[in-house]
Design an enzyme around this catalytic site. Structure first.
Site: not given
Ligand code: FES
Length: 140
Positions: A33, A35, A58, A102
């Site tokens: 992603c 991140d 995010c 996450c």
């Protein structure tokens, strides 16, 4: 999609920022992603006295970073290393399935900051932490 708790931490993130001269830093990222999370700790007598983070990612990554700082402040490094993603998921009242990674990123950032602290202080690194570090850094 997100719980009230997630949105609260996203809208009012706690302990965001950088610690100057930290005792340990965990820098992690997710290649899929994109991140990125940096987590800084200040440690005294093996107790995490202060913790801050910079997260470029995010909603779930920011909320996970924010809540992990609240959860670890005042904990010993041994207690902090016992935490896993389920502690974050419980505290955030859940995350959508696609966003569970996450919370793992936040746990990895915490582990890496403690790894860095132990390394800098030439302390013994437990086997499980060495293994985790290699996985996070994609070393074989
Ligand atoms: Fe990857 Fe949130 S989407 S850390």
């Amino acid at each position: 999609m997100y719980s009230k708790k997630v949105m609260d931490h996203f809208s009012h993130p706690k302990n965001m920022g950088k610690i100057e001269n930290p005792d340990g830093v965990g820098r992690v990222g997710n290649v899929i992603c994109g991140d990125v999370m940096h987590l800084y700790i200040k440690v005294k007598d093996d107790v995490i006295e202060d913790v801050k983070y910079e997260t470029f990612g995010c909603v779930a990554a920011i909320s996970s970073s924010s809540i992990i700082t609240e959860m670890v402040k005042g904990k010993t490094i041994v207690e902090a290393l016992k935490m896993d993603k389920s502690n974050i998921l419980d505290s955030l009242e859940g995350l959508p399935k696609a966003k569970i990674h996450c919370s793992v990123l936040a746990i990895d950032a915490l582990s890496e900051s403690i790894y860095d602290y132990l390394k800098k202080n030439q302390r013994e690194i437990p086997d499980f932490l060495e293994k985790r570090h290699k996985i996070v850094k994609n070393e074989k």
